[in-house]
Design a protein around this motif. Structure first.
Motif, PDB file in Angstrom:
ATOM      1  N   GLU A 176      -4.825  -1.767   8.616  1.00  0.00           N
ATOM      2  CA  GLU A 176      -3.650  -0.841   8.963  1.00  0.00           C
ATOM      3  C   GLU A 176      -2.535  -1.115   8.146  1.00  0.00           C
ATOM      4  O   GLU A 176      -1.356  -1.025   8.834  1.00  0.00           O
ATOM      5  N   LEU A 177      -2.296  -1.910   6.972  1.00  0.00           N
ATOM      6  CA  LEU A 177      -1.088  -2.139   6.306  1.00  0.00           C
ATOM      7  C   LEU A 177      -0.968  -1.071   5.432  1.00  0.00           C
ATOM      8  O   LEU A 177      -1.151  -1.135   3.985  1.00  0.00           O
ATOM      9  N   TYR A 178      -0.606  -0.023   5.646  1.00  0.00           N
ATOM     10  CA  TYR A 178      -0.868   1.485   4.800  1.00  0.00           C
ATOM     11  C   TYR A 178       0.512   1.147   3.704  1.00  0.00           C
ATOM     12  O   TYR A 178       0.346   1.855   2.703  1.00  0.00           O
ATOM     13  N   GLU A 179       1.586   0.741   4.035  1.00  0.00           N
ATOM     14  CA  GLU A 179       2.752   0.677   3.046  1.00  0.00           C
ATOM     15  C   GLU A 179       2.270  -0.205   1.885  1.00  0.00           C
ATOM     16  O   GLU A 179       2.257   0.177   0.667  1.00  0.00           O
ATOM     17  N   GLU A 180       1.512  -1.399   2.176  1.00  0.00           N
ATOM     18  CA  GLU A 180       0.752  -2.136   1.103  1.00  0.00           C
ATOM     19  C   GLU A 180      -0.232  -1.457   0.306  1.00  0.00           C
ATOM     20  O   GLU A 180       0.092  -1.533  -0.891  1.00  0.00           O
ATOM     21  N   ALA A 181      -0.961  -0.707   0.927  1.00  0.00           N
ATOM     22  CA  ALA A 181      -2.141   0.149   0.290  1.00  0.00           C
ATOM     23  C   ALA A 181      -1.626   1.106  -0.410  1.00  0.00           C
ATOM     24  O   ALA A 181      -1.919   1.368  -1.496  1.00  0.00           O
ATOM     25  N   ARG A 182      -0.392   2.047   0.006  1.00  0.00           N
ATOM     26  CA  ARG A 182       0.234   2.926  -0.746  1.00  0.00           C
ATOM     27  C   ARG A 182       0.610   2.167  -2.324  1.00  0.00           C
ATOM     28  O   ARG A 182       0.509   2.893  -3.330  1.00  0.00           O
ATOM     29  N   TYR A 183       1.423   1.028  -2.087  1.00  0.00           N
ATOM     30  CA  TYR A 183       1.839   0.396  -3.040  1.00  0.00           C
ATOM     31  C   TYR A 183       0.948   0.044  -4.336  1.00  0.00           C
ATOM     32  O   TYR A 183       0.920   0.470  -5.472  1.00  0.00           O
ATOM     33  N   ILE A 184      -0.204  -0.331  -3.731  1.00  0.00           N
ATOM     34  CA  ILE A 184      -1.231  -0.732  -4.729  1.00  0.00           C
ATOM     35  C   ILE A 184      -1.854   0.605  -5.275  1.00  0.00           C
ATOM     36  O   ILE A 184      -2.146   0.496  -6.644  1.00  0.00           O
ATOM     37  N   ILE A 185      -2.223   1.467  -4.594  1.00  0.00           N
ATOM     38  CA  ILE A 185      -2.971   2.666  -5.009  1.00  0.00           C
ATOM     39  C   ILE A 185      -1.939   3.434  -6.153  1.00  0.00           C
ATOM     40  O   ILE A 185      -2.422   4.114  -7.001  1.00  0.00           O
TER      41      ILE A 185
END
Lengths: 365, 43
Positions: A324-333
């Motif tokens: 549930e680390l969505y900000e980090e996931a958004r940055y990578i994608i």
């Protein structure tokens, strides 16, 4: 006293007032020149032609007008196939001493027998051509020339030695050995032939060689200088007469056949060389083409590898979503370069991205 | 063992009959007396 150089009569001095020669020194150099001539003659008797050439050249260096030394040097050169050098010394000798000079006789004999002269000179030309071929790394052509040269004049020692080297390099030791033995039977101290004989490990004929020397010594010890010269001239005459009267016309025909065959071999060899060059050129072009293909394949392989690495980055995103680390996931994608990605994969990524954005929006609310 | 390249250095062209005249003309035919005379003249 009379000047030994110009016959001018004078008194009270060693220096001739007419030609300014030091008469004492002149007498000494003439004496040394004469001794060197005798040494050269003895060396010829012993079959040491190389040594004789050295002595006779030194004799001439002490007295350039010593016609005996020049004439004998010419004969030795003639004997070993160096026809140009022989003629040169006879011409110079005849020019210095015009009375009763054997050199004129030798020149006349050669001029009268143009066929022999041409044949001997052809051998020299072939030898010189062989050297040119060797400079161009055409060993086979050189061998053909040298074989013809020694056929025209079997006593041409320089050509024989060079042919022996070529056979040695080609590991045709038996042929090289035959030539070396032949050269040493004419000139027992021939430096090059001795060296090749050592390389070939020829020692079986040592006693035979020694016998030849002893026999020649015994024969020549009985002869005076003039008789020896007469003997050599006699041999030359015999050879000339043999060439003119005894060798039948069929030999000439055979010689012509050999020449034609040799010419055909040369042509065939040139054709093989041309074919080889053409094949080599073809191979060079093929290698160039394969090199270009290889470069192209490498580029394609690198592009594929790059695509694979970029596609595998999506796997990094999943653990962040699960945590549930969505900000980090958004940055990578968002940072993935999706150029050339397959359409299906692009759709899947887009669905994941939408999910991540929705979760972020939800969390913010 | 024989090294062909080294060996070939020992072989030089031989004087041909056509070149004899030129060779005689180009040769500075000198003996010891010529040299001594030359030295004494240039003292």
């Amino acid at each position: 006293m009379k000047c030994p150089n110009c016959n001018y009569a004078f008194e009270n001095s060693n220096i001739c007032p007419n030609c300014e020669i030091d008469t004492v020194l002149f007498a000494k150099t003439t004496l040394v020149s004469g001794r060197l001539y005798n040494k050269g003659l003895n060396q010829i008797k012993a079959g040491d032609l190389s040594g004789a050439i050295e002595s006779l050249i030194r004799s001439i260096e002490f007295n350039k007008v010593n016609s005996h030394s020049r004439n004998l040097l010419g004969l030795v050169y003639f004997e070993i196939g160096m026809i140009g050098d022989a003629l040169k010394h006879w011409i110079i000798s005849a020019n210095y001493d015009k009375e009763n000079n054997l050199a004129e006789e030798y020149i006349k004999r050669l001029q009268d027998d143009t066929a022999t002269l041409e044949r001997l000179n052809d051998a020299v030309e072939m030898y010189n051509q062989a050297i040119i071929y060797l400079e161009q790394n055409s060993g086979h052509m050189a061998i053909i020339q040298l074989e013809k040269a020694v056929e025209y004049n079997p006593k041409f020692l320089k050509a024989q030695n060079l042919l022996a080297v070529m056979y040695l390099v080609q590991e045709e030791n038996r042929r090289a050995s035959d030539i070396v033995k032949k050269v040493l039977s004419i000139d027992v101290t021939n430096e090059l032939a001795i060296r090749y004989s050592e390389a070939l490990n020829i020692n079986g004929d040592e006693p035979e060689k020694a016998n030849i020397v002893v026999k020649e010594k015994t024969l020549f010890q009985k002869l005076h200088i003039s008789k020896i010269i007469a003997l050599i001239v006699g041999v030359l005459c015999t050879v000339a007469a043999f060439e003119i009267f005894i060798i039948p016309s069929s030999s000439t025909t055979q010689l012509d056949d050999v020449r034609i065959a040799s010419s055909q071999i040369e042509q065939q060899y040139q054709r093989i060389l041309a074919e080889r060059d053409e094949y080599l050129q073809h191979m060079i072009e093929e290698v160039e083409r394969l090199k270009e293909l290889n470069v192209q394949l490498n580029v394609e392989r690198e592009q594929e590898l790059d695509l694979y690495i970029r596609m595998s980055q999506i796997n990094i995103v999943l653990p962040y979503i699960l945590e549930e680390l969505y900000e980090e996931a958004r940055y990578i994608i968002d940072s993935i370069n999706m150029q050339d990605f397959p359409w299906e994969l692009l759709q899947s990524i887009e669905m994941i991205r939408e999910e991540i954005y929705q979760r972020i929006e939800y969390n913010n609310e | 063992m024989i090294d062909l390249k080294e060996e070939l250095k020992k072989y030089e062209p031989v004087l041909e009959v056509d070149s004899v005249e030129k060779s005689i003309k180009s040769d500075e035919i000198k003996d010891i007396m010529d040299l001594l005379q030359y030295i004494s003249e240039n003292k």
